[in-house]
Design a protein around this motif. Structure first.
Motif, PDB file in Angstrom:
ATOM      1  N   MET A 178     -50.162 -11.470 -33.151  1.00  0.00           N
ATOM      2  CA  MET A 178     -49.057 -10.748 -33.790  1.00  0.00           C
ATOM      3  C   MET A 178     -47.793 -11.031 -32.979  1.00  0.00           C
ATOM      4  O   MET A 178     -47.390 -10.256 -32.118  1.00  0.00           O
ATOM      5  CB  MET A 178     -49.380  -9.244 -33.844  1.00  0.00           C
ATOM      6  N   LEU A 179     -47.171 -12.185 -33.262  1.00  0.00           N
ATOM      7  CA  LEU A 179     -46.052 -12.679 -32.465  1.00  0.00           C
ATOM      8  C   LEU A 179     -44.783 -12.693 -33.308  1.00  0.00           C
ATOM      9  O   LEU A 179     -44.768 -13.223 -34.419  1.00  0.00           O
ATOM     10  CB  LEU A 179     -46.356 -14.085 -31.939  1.00  0.00           C
ATOM     11  N   PHE A 180     -43.714 -12.130 -32.757  1.00  0.00           N
ATOM     12  CA  PHE A 180     -42.483 -11.948 -33.516  1.00  0.00           C
ATOM     13  C   PHE A 180     -41.345 -12.783 -32.933  1.00  0.00           C
ATOM     14  O   PHE A 180     -41.236 -12.944 -31.719  1.00  0.00           O
ATOM     15  CB  PHE A 180     -42.090 -10.470 -33.533  1.00  0.00           C
ATOM     16  N   GLY A 181     -40.499 -13.277 -33.829  1.00  0.00           N
ATOM     17  CA  GLY A 181     -39.385 -14.115 -33.412  1.00  0.00           C
ATOM     18  C   GLY A 181     -38.022 -13.521 -33.666  1.00  0.00           C
ATOM     19  O   GLY A 181     -37.004 -14.083 -33.250  1.00  0.00           O
ATOM     20  N   TYR A 182     -37.984 -12.367 -34.347  1.00  0.00           N
ATOM     21  CA  TYR A 182     -36.676 -11.783 -34.662  1.00  0.00           C
ATOM     22  C   TYR A 182     -36.852 -10.308 -35.000  1.00  0.00           C
ATOM     23  O   TYR A 182     -37.805  -9.927 -35.679  1.00  0.00           O
ATOM     24  CB  TYR A 182     -36.043 -12.511 -35.856  1.00  0.00           C
ATOM     25  N   GLU A 183     -35.924  -9.485 -34.508  1.00  0.00           N
ATOM     26  CA  GLU A 183     -35.861  -8.067 -34.873  1.00  0.00           C
ATOM     27  C   GLU A 183     -34.732  -7.877 -35.871  1.00  0.00           C
ATOM     28  O   GLU A 183     -33.576  -8.129 -35.554  1.00  0.00           O
ATOM     29  CB  GLU A 183     -35.586  -7.190 -33.646  1.00  0.00           C
ATOM     30  N   LEU A 184     -35.074  -7.425 -37.058  1.00  0.00           N
ATOM     31  CA  LEU A 184     -34.066  -7.194 -38.087  1.00  0.00           C
ATOM     32  C   LEU A 184     -33.914  -5.692 -38.289  1.00  0.00           C
ATOM     33  O   LEU A 184     -34.788  -5.027 -38.848  1.00  0.00           O
ATOM     34  CB  LEU A 184     -34.488  -7.868 -39.398  1.00  0.00           C
ATOM     35  N   LYS A 185     -32.805  -5.146 -37.798  1.00  0.00           N
ATOM     36  CA  LYS A 185     -32.547  -3.707 -37.906  1.00  0.00           C
ATOM     37  C   LYS A 185     -31.689  -3.431 -39.136  1.00  0.00           C
ATOM     38  O   LYS A 185     -30.662  -4.077 -39.343  1.00  0.00           O
ATOM     39  CB  LYS A 185     -31.857  -3.185 -36.643  1.00  0.00           C
ATOM     40  N   ILE A 186     -32.118  -2.463 -39.919  1.00  0.00           N
ATOM     41  CA  ILE A 186     -31.399  -2.085 -41.134  1.00  0.00           C
ATOM     42  C   ILE A 186     -31.001  -0.618 -41.020  1.00  0.00           C
ATOM     43  O   ILE A 186     -31.855   0.259 -40.856  1.00  0.00           O
ATOM     44  CB  ILE A 186     -32.267  -2.283 -42.395  1.00  0.00           C
ATOM     45  N   ARG A 187     -29.709  -0.364 -41.101  1.00  0.00           N
ATOM     46  CA  ARG A 187     -29.204   1.016 -41.074  1.00  0.00           C
ATOM     47  C   ARG A 187     -28.759   1.396 -42.477  1.00  0.00           C
ATOM     48  O   ARG A 187     -28.018   0.650 -43.131  1.00  0.00           O
ATOM     49  CB  ARG A 187     -28.038   1.142 -40.085  1.00  0.00           C
ATOM     50  N   LEU A 188     -29.201   2.549 -42.936  1.00  0.00           N
ATOM     51  CA  LEU A 188     -28.928   2.963 -44.319  1.00  0.00           C
ATOM     52  C   LEU A 188     -27.777   3.968 -44.381  1.00  0.00           C
ATOM     53  O   LEU A 188     -27.473   4.635 -43.409  1.00  0.00           O
ATOM     54  CB  LEU A 188     -30.192   3.581 -44.927  1.00  0.00           C
TER      55      LEU A 188
END
Length: 431
Positions: free
Chosen positions: A421-431
């Motif tokens: 479970m390897l991640f390459g990017y954090e995408l933060k979404i603010r509503l």
């Protein structure tokens, strides 16, 4: 002659670069292995900075994490006992390792939550799980028996942290199959397995509940129980008709609620049996097939999660609820198929949910009472050469290209210790 000298210079330059690259790779391999066993605080931060200073290619680093973690060979095998502290309270755990354990091979793990926990003995599990309970010579997996007692009940957050600690410690010392970790519980332990699934679904490939009482989880824990959270993991549930504590007739309505909430649990009612495991031989093949056919998918294309504690329990695999809105929408609490509220709860705790589905690089998100969430994007799930598009509640939240980020990869490796479970990017979404 000049041409010959030039070729020698070029060849020497190439060889020097090759040796330098080989040396750099060894340094990176060593640092990644150092990070694997030093995942807390300043040590992990320092190691991550050292790796970043080497400036390795993202794909090479991923390959090292997947294939070059070296596990010690001189570890304890057979019947092993651990003692440690969680929240300043001593805990006890039995770990049973195959005698032929090979650090080059991945092993499945089964975590058993025992029953009869209303006692004052923190080592009570050792009264019925002894060195003769299993034959380590014939084991093909690692068996874990954590301990629960009055100071640390299965339906307490302390035990959620306890199971996290046990799995992390196991990952550091033994080569386990991260997608093949199974939770099972008997009696009180089966009841506790529902609480564990309500708070943390990320590590489990399957959950088995044997003669437990899910009806009591909300009241025992004084926590809201979110039935749709159970959908993250395949379930096998067994209750018996002659059980004087938790008869199947009283448990079946709860299973029906789970199914109304979208769960596809295997549910067996064993006729004529009481509060015991004497029925196990009849279901032996069914249980074996259930385990072999259900391996965790860390990059599930559909994830649902609801929480009232974003600080500790806001994550389900690659989806994280970061922050809830202050104004609560309590409409969902009126739907008995989704949320169970403790009978003595005077006020309703604020919670929020997120439901994520994916089609290629398009991510559709539905939320309630969520102010901010994070999507952990993996190159193994999404195509980083094409734009990512995110819709939240049918509104466009993000559209654009993203790049593989080495710091993100290392940050989550140090937290998860999960090579699958390897991640390459954090995408933060603010509503």
């Amino acid at each position: 002659m000049r041409r010959y000298s030039f070729l020698l210079i070029v060849a020497g330059f190439i060889l020097n670069n090759s040796f330098a690259q080989l040396s750099d790779n060894k340094v990176i391999d060593s640092l990644v292995n150092e990070l694997w066993v030093n995942t807390k605080g300043y040590k992990s931060s320092r190691i991550i900075k050292k790796i970043e200073k080497q400036n390795p290619q993202f794909d090479y680093l991923t390959c090292v994490i997947k294939n070059q973690i070296k596990f010690p060979g001189n570890v304890k095998k057979g019947f092993v006992e651990w003692e440690y502290e969680i929240d300043s309270i001593k805990h006890y755990c039995i770990v049973i390792i195959p005698n032929n354990y090979d650090p080059a091979k991945k092993y499945a793990v089964t975590v058993f939550l025992h029953g009869a926990i209303m006692n004052l003995n923190p080592r009570y599990v050792s009264t019925f799980i002894t060195p003769t309970s299993y034959n380590p010579d014939s084991l093909d997996r690692i068996i874990i028996y954590p301990a629960s007692w009055m100071q640390s009940l299965w339906w307490n957050n302390r035990q959620v942290e306890n199971l996290k600690y046990i799995i992390e410690r196991l990952k550091k010392n033994y080569n386990i199959d991260e997608n093949n970790i199974h939770l099972s519980g008997y009696s009180d332990g089966a009841t506790g397995s529902f609480y564990q699934a309500n708070m943390n679904g990320t590590p489990w490939a399957t959950i088995r509940s044997y003669i437990g009482n899910p009806n009591g989880v909300a009241d025992l824990s004084n926590q809201n129980i979110f039935l749709k959270n159970f959908n993250s993991v395949p379930w096998l549930i067994v209750n018996t008709t002659n059980d004087k504590l938790f008869p199947a007739s009283e448990i079946t309505p709860f299973i029906q609620r789970m199914r109304m909430a979208g769960n596809t649990a295997y549910y067996y009612i064993m006729e004529g049996y009481g509060h015991d495991l004497n029925w196990v031989p009849l279901l032996k093949d069914s249980i074996r097939n259930f385990l072999s056919q259900n391996i965790r998918n860390p990059y599930s294309s559909e994830i649902y999660w609801r929480t009232e504690n974003t600080l500790k329990y806001g994550r389900n695999r690659w989806v994280i609820i970061d922050k809830l809105k202050k104004n609560t929408n309590t409409s969902a609490y009126n739907d008995i198929t989704e949320i169970l509220v403790p009978y003595n709860r005077e006020s309703i705790n604020l919670s929020g949910f997120i439901h994520v589905t994916t089609t290629g690089n398009i991510i559709n998100v539905t939320t309630e009472n969520v102010e901010q969430y994070t999507l952990l994007i993996s190159p193994e799930q999404f195509n980083f050469n094409k734009p990512i598009t995110v819709y939240t509640n049918e509104n466009l939240s993000f559209e654009g290209e993203i790049e593989k980020n080495m710091h993100t990869l290392l940050k989550w490796v140090s937290r998860d210790l999960d090579r699958t479970m390897l991640f390459g990017y954090e995408l933060k979404i603010r509503l």
